[in-house]
Design a protein around this motif. Structure first.
Motif, PDB file in Angstrom:
ATOM      1  N   SER A   1       0.896  -1.321   0.017  1.00 44.89           N
ATOM      2  CA  SER A   1       0.020   0.107   0.018  1.00 44.89           C
ATOM      3  C   SER A   1       0.936   1.321  -0.022  1.00 44.89           C
ATOM      4  O   SER A   1       1.939   1.104   0.349  1.00 44.89           O
ATOM      5  N   ASP A   2       0.342   2.410  -0.295  1.00 44.60           N
ATOM      6  CA  ASP A   2       1.148   3.582  -0.394  1.00 44.60           C
ATOM      7  C   ASP A   2       1.536   4.121   0.778  1.00 44.60           C
ATOM      8  O   ASP A   2       2.742   4.688   0.955  1.00 44.60           O
ATOM      9  N   ARG A   3       0.813   3.753   1.773  1.00 48.67           N
ATOM     10  CA  ARG A   3       1.073   4.010   3.337  1.00 48.67           C
ATOM     11  C   ARG A   3       2.473   3.496   3.453  1.00 48.67           C
ATOM     12  O   ARG A   3       3.570   4.271   4.017  1.00 48.67           O
ATOM     13  N   GLU A   4       2.362   2.059   3.296  1.00 44.78           N
ATOM     14  CA  GLU A   4       3.632   1.207   3.791  1.00 44.78           C
ATOM     15  C   GLU A   4       4.838   1.622   2.957  1.00 44.78           C
ATOM     16  O   GLU A   4       5.967   1.665   3.496  1.00 44.78           O
ATOM     17  N   ILE A   5       4.633   1.852   1.527  1.00 38.18           N
ATOM     18  CA  ILE A   5       5.828   2.262   0.816  1.00 38.18           C
ATOM     19  C   ILE A   5       6.270   3.372   1.344  1.00 38.18           C
ATOM     20  O   ILE A   5       7.373   3.671   1.333  1.00 38.18           O
ATOM     21  N   SER A   6       5.509   4.362   1.617  1.00 42.80           N
ATOM     22  CA  SER A   6       6.030   5.822   1.866  1.00 42.80           C
ATOM     23  C   SER A   6       6.837   5.738   3.360  1.00 42.80           C
ATOM     24  O   SER A   6       7.807   6.247   3.509  1.00 42.80           O
ATOM     25  N   LYS A   7       6.492   4.715   4.132  1.00 45.08           N
ATOM     26  CA  LYS A   7       7.025   4.559   5.369  1.00 45.08           C
ATOM     27  C   LYS A   7       8.422   4.164   5.017  1.00 45.08           C
ATOM     28  O   LYS A   7       9.384   4.427   5.557  1.00 45.08           O
ATOM     29  N   MET A   8       8.515   3.204   4.230  1.00 42.74           N
ATOM     30  CA  MET A   8       9.498   2.463   3.701  1.00 42.74           C
ATOM     31  C   MET A   8      10.785   3.376   3.026  1.00 42.74           C
ATOM     32  O   MET A   8      11.854   3.169   3.301  1.00 42.74           O
ATOM     33  N   ARG A   9      10.106   4.377   2.175  1.00 46.82           N
ATOM     34  CA  ARG A   9      10.884   4.979   1.475  1.00 46.82           C
ATOM     35  C   ARG A   9      11.683   6.189   2.481  1.00 46.82           C
ATOM     36  O   ARG A   9      12.784   6.809   2.073  1.00 46.82           O
ATOM     37  N   ARG A  10      11.058   6.178   3.647  1.00 42.66           N
ATOM     38  CA  ARG A  10      11.908   7.150   4.406  1.00 42.66           C
ATOM     39  C   ARG A  10      12.966   6.796   4.937  1.00 42.66           C
ATOM     40  O   ARG A  10      13.855   7.732   5.201  1.00 42.66           O
ATOM     41  N   SER A  11      13.357   5.603   4.601  1.00 38.30           N
ATOM     42  CA  SER A  11      14.570   5.101   5.068  1.00 38.30           C
ATOM     43  C   SER A  11      15.784   5.339   3.995  1.00 38.30           C
ATOM     44  O   SER A  11      16.812   5.029   4.030  1.00 38.30           O
ATOM     45  N   MET A  12      15.141   5.863   2.966  1.00 38.16           N
ATOM     46  CA  MET A  12      16.261   6.137   1.637  1.00 38.16           C
ATOM     47  C   MET A  12      16.178   7.500   1.436  1.00 38.16           C
ATOM     48  O   MET A  12      15.302   8.293   1.314  1.00 38.16           O
ATOM     49  N   GLY A  13      17.630   7.958   1.361  1.00 42.18           N
ATOM     50  CA  GLY A  13      17.890   9.108   0.928  1.00 42.18           C
ATOM     51  C   GLY A  13      18.152   9.139  -0.667  1.00 42.18           C
ATOM     52  O   GLY A  13      18.781   8.086  -1.014  1.00 42.18           O
ATOM     53  N   MET A  14      17.985  10.276  -1.426  1.00 48.50           N
ATOM     54  CA  MET A  14      18.170  10.038  -2.854  1.00 48.50           C
ATOM     55  C   MET A  14      18.850  11.593  -3.333  1.00 48.50           C
ATOM     56  O   MET A  14      18.470  12.678  -2.850  1.00 48.50           O
ATOM     57  N   VAL A  15      20.113  11.139  -4.050  1.00 50.82           N
ATOM     58  CA  VAL A  15      20.798  12.566  -4.626  1.00 50.82           C
ATOM     59  C   VAL A  15      20.725  12.306  -6.110  1.00 50.82           C
ATOM     60  O   VAL A  15      21.153  11.335  -6.642  1.00 50.82           O
ATOM     61  N   PHE A  16      20.334  13.474  -6.661  1.00 54.72           N
ATOM     62  CA  PHE A  16      20.194  13.317  -8.235  1.00 54.72           C
ATOM     63  C   PHE A  16      21.252  14.000  -8.890  1.00 54.72           C
ATOM     64  O   PHE A  16      21.963  14.735  -8.289  1.00 54.72           O
ATOM     65  N   GLN A  17      21.404  13.660 -10.240  1.00 54.38           N
ATOM     66  CA  GLN A  17      22.270  14.136 -11.162  1.00 54.38           C
ATOM     67  C   GLN A  17      22.279  15.694 -11.278  1.00 54.38           C
ATOM     68  O   GLN A  17      23.419  16.283 -10.970  1.00 54.38           O
ATOM     69  N   ASN A  18      21.168  16.164 -11.196  1.00 56.02           N
ATOM     70  CA  ASN A  18      20.725  17.625 -11.478  1.00 56.02           C
ATOM     71  C   ASN A  18      20.427  18.344 -10.057  1.00 56.02           C
ATOM     72  O   ASN A  18      19.974  19.255 -10.211  1.00 56.02           O
ATOM     73  N   PHE A  19      20.828  17.842  -9.157  1.00 48.93           N
ATOM     74  CA  PHE A  19      20.688  18.378  -7.743  1.00 48.93           C
ATOM     75  C   PHE A  19      19.194  18.451  -7.386  1.00 48.93           C
ATOM     76  O   PHE A  19      18.731  18.172  -5.900  1.00 48.93           O
ATOM     77  N   ASN A  20      18.422  18.898  -8.152  1.00 50.69           N
ATOM     78  CA  ASN A  20      16.869  19.163  -7.825  1.00 50.69           C
ATOM     79  C   ASN A  20      16.712  19.921  -6.542  1.00 50.69           C
ATOM     80  O   ASN A  20      15.746  19.461  -5.952  1.00 50.69           O
ATOM     81  N   LEU A  21      17.469  21.054  -6.221  1.00 46.34           N
ATOM     82  CA  LEU A  21      17.115  22.004  -5.065  1.00 46.34           C
ATOM     83  C   LEU A  21      15.945  22.861  -5.420  1.00 46.34           C
ATOM     84  O   LEU A  21      15.565  22.687  -6.450  1.00 46.34           O
ATOM     85  N   PHE A  22      15.247  23.098  -4.469  1.00 48.19           N
ATOM     86  CA  PHE A  22      14.171  23.863  -4.648  1.00 48.19           C
ATOM     87  C   PHE A  22      14.426  25.449  -4.867  1.00 48.19           C
ATOM     88  O   PHE A  22      14.985  25.958  -3.778  1.00 48.19           O
ATOM     89  N   PRO A  23      14.338  25.880  -5.932  1.00 52.21           N
ATOM     90  CA  PRO A  23      15.107  27.128  -6.154  1.00 52.21           C
ATOM     91  C   PRO A  23      14.595  28.416  -5.285  1.00 52.21           C
ATOM     92  O   PRO A  23      15.117  29.322  -5.165  1.00 52.21           O
ATOM     93  N   HIS A  24      13.341  28.179  -5.114  1.00 57.03           N
ATOM     94  CA  HIS A  24      12.581  29.387  -4.198  1.00 57.03           C
ATOM     95  C   HIS A  24      12.729  29.309  -2.755  1.00 57.03           C
ATOM     96  O   HIS A  24      12.491  30.309  -1.975  1.00 57.03           O
ATOM     97  N   LYS A  25      13.638  28.382  -2.322  1.00 51.88           N
ATOM     98  CA  LYS A  25      13.709  28.269  -0.941  1.00 51.88           C
ATOM     99  C   LYS A  25      15.180  28.353  -0.503  1.00 51.88           C
ATOM    100  O   LYS A  25      16.079  27.980  -1.606  1.00 51.88           O
ATOM    101  N   SER A  26      15.664  29.401   0.691  1.00 55.58           N
ATOM    102  CA  SER A  26      16.924  29.254   0.916  1.00 55.58           C
ATOM    103  C   SER A  26      17.718  27.831   1.201  1.00 55.58           C
ATOM    104  O   SER A  26      16.834  26.903   1.406  1.00 55.58           O
ATOM    105  N   VAL A  27      18.966  27.938   1.279  1.00 52.93           N
ATOM    106  CA  VAL A  27      19.812  26.773   1.553  1.00 52.93           C
ATOM    107  C   VAL A  27      19.449  26.129   2.940  1.00 52.93           C
ATOM    108  O   VAL A  27      18.830  24.868   2.713  1.00 52.93           O
ATOM    109  N   LEU A  28      18.937  26.934   3.849  1.00 53.31           N
ATOM    110  CA  LEU A  28      18.289  26.517   5.078  1.00 53.31           C
ATOM    111  C   LEU A  28      17.247  25.753   5.007  1.00 53.31           C
ATOM    112  O   LEU A  28      16.832  24.643   5.417  1.00 53.31           O
TER     113      LEU A  28
END
Lengths: 213, 255
Positions: B80-107
């Motif tokens: 279920s989506d619920r279970e999956i989102s719980k599992m994904r919480r334990s995975m971090g992801m870093v992308f090739q193109n960074f994908n930072l949120f441009p409208h938000k400060s670094v902090l």
């Protein structure tokens, strides 16, 4: 000069009608257009199709006809709206269609990577839309929305067709009665002041979003 | 105990088979490097592991919990989506193109998810964010916006942002491929530091030097399959398979 001063009271009352239509249309059409823009990208197919049909209908026919339909058309099927209400309705529905398209293209211009980044951080769809996508969309859609708002200032003149005394109709009445062109020039100056104000306002608004790229 | 297990993963894009039975088991603290030519399926495989792509067939387990496995008809069935989102919480992801949120400060880039997803209070999230930025050497950029940073700095922020969610496993999808050559070093250094802290890492990369130096295990993928697998020494220094040898000589020649 005396003539112009004499014109002013009735011109101002026309201006009030114009401004009222302008602001009421904006207040309703902006949020409606945003929701419709999101709905056009919905995964719920019937909703998406309906929005496509809606946009086609309201962008594909003259606003003038829509005004006539809202008033006279509905009257023939027994639905008698106040002239002002019919005018607001036509304007809101028409402008929402244009704004929906602007928001849709704005949303689609946000790179997929933004959704993915929000997704892997655990944000749900609503959080992503509200906090990541829409704030960036607003910066991108400001220039095209500025265009639409300036169009709106001028389009308000169309409600003369329902015999509502907005600015341009008042001017025309004076021209015909007094046999001088001056009221048109005064009206033109009024419109220029309004569109100038809109232009400055959007310039200011866009500068507010300069803090990021 | 494996923190992540992927078994016999199949994936098609239309009629194109991208993954043709890929398996991987990752132990806690292990650093896995996945290398291979473009189009080999390595990025797709990584993206399947954290549900950015769905698989057609196979089984994925995270921390012993099943995210997806084959149903009775042989097709993958997800939890279920619920279970999956719980599992994904334990995975971090870093992308090739960074994908930072441009409208938000670094902090804000770092505090947003902890506040919204983990309901952490703001001051705690900010303290944690500052600590992480300090760790990636960007303490002085707290109030800057992404566009004001170099690519290398942006990628370090992206790593810190992923770490802010305190994942057990960090996934990196070609984290230095979008960077100018002189900026890759600072990102790789941050990743090395992470590896030294025993972070479990899966890194899809073209940086053979990094793979050799940091990875406990190297996987060479080609044409949707793992062609060769072993220690860095085995796969990079003494490759057995012809395809691995050909790839490595091409890549190493280019430098």
């Amino acid at each position: 000069m005396d003539y112009i001063l004499m014109l002013l009271p009735s011109m101002f009352s026309g201006l009030t009608v114009t401004l009222k239509l302008f602001f009421l249309t904006l207040i309703a059409a902006l949020p409606l257009g945003m929701l419709m823009g999101i709905a056009r990208l919905s995964r719920i197919k019937p909703l998406k199709w309906f929005m496509e049909f809606y946009v086609w209908l309201f962008r594909g026919t003259p606003l003038l006809l829509q005004l006539l339909f809202m008033y006279f058309g509905l009257m023939t099927i027994g639905l008698r709206l106040e002239r002002e209400i019919a005018a607001y309705l036509a304007f809101v529905l028409n402008y929402a269609a244009y704004l929906a398209e602007i928001f849709r293209s704005g949303i689609q211009s946000i790179p997929q990577g933004q959704y993915e980044a929000a997704d892997v951080l655990g944000l749900n769809r609503i959080q992503t839309m509200k906090n990541i996508i829409l704030p960036q969309v607003i910066k991108r859609v400001l220039p095209p929305i500025g265009n639409e708002v300036i169009n709106l200032v001028k389009d308000t003149a169309l409600i003369y067709i329902l015999a509502i005394s907005e600015l341009s109709r008042v001017a025309r009445t004076h021209v015909m009665r007094d046999g001088t062109f001056v009221p048109f020039i005064v009206a033109a100056i009024f419109y220029l002041i309004m569109t100038g104000a809109v232009q400055q306002f959007f310039k200011w608004l866009e500068s507010k979003f300069d803090y990021y790229r | 105990m494996f923190v992540l297990q992927a078994h016999d993963i199949y994936k098609k894009f239309g009629s194109l088979e991208v993954l043709k039975g890929v398996s991987l088991q990752v132990q806690k603290g292990e650093v896995i490097a996945i290398i291979g030519p473009s189009g080999s399926g390595k990025s797709t495989f990584l993206r399947c592991l954290n549900y950015l792509e769905t698989i057609d067939k196979g089984k994925i387990e995270i921390n012993g919990e099943i995210m997806v496995s084959n149903g009775p008809n042989g097709h993958a069935v997800y939890s279920s989506d619920r279970e999956i989102s719980k599992m994904r919480r334990s995975m971090g992801m870093v992308f090739q193109n960074f994908n930072l949120f441009p409208h938000k400060s670094v902090l804000e880039n770092l505090t947003m998810a902890p506040i919204m997803v983990k309901q952490m209070d703001r001051s705690e999230a900010e303290d944690k964010a500052r600590e992480l930025l300090n760790k990636v050497g960007l303490a002085q950029k707290v109030n800057n916006y992404p566009f004001e940073l170099s690519g290398g700095q942006q990628q370090r922020v992206a790593i810190a942002r992923a770490l802010a969610m305190e994942p057990d496993i960090m996934c990196f999808d070609e984290p230095t491929s979008a960077l100018d050559p002189e900026l890759t070093g600072e990102v790789l250094q941050v990743m090395k530091d992470l590896a030294l802290e025993d972070m479990t890492m899966i890194v899809v990369t073209h940086e053979i030097g990094f793979a050799r130096e940091v990875a406990d295990r190297v996987l060479f993928m080609d044409d949707g399959l793992i062609v060769e697998e072993g220690t860095a020494e085995e796969v990079i220094v003494h490759p057995r398979e012809e395809r691995t040898q050909a790839f490595l000589s091409k890549v190493l020649m280019a430098r």
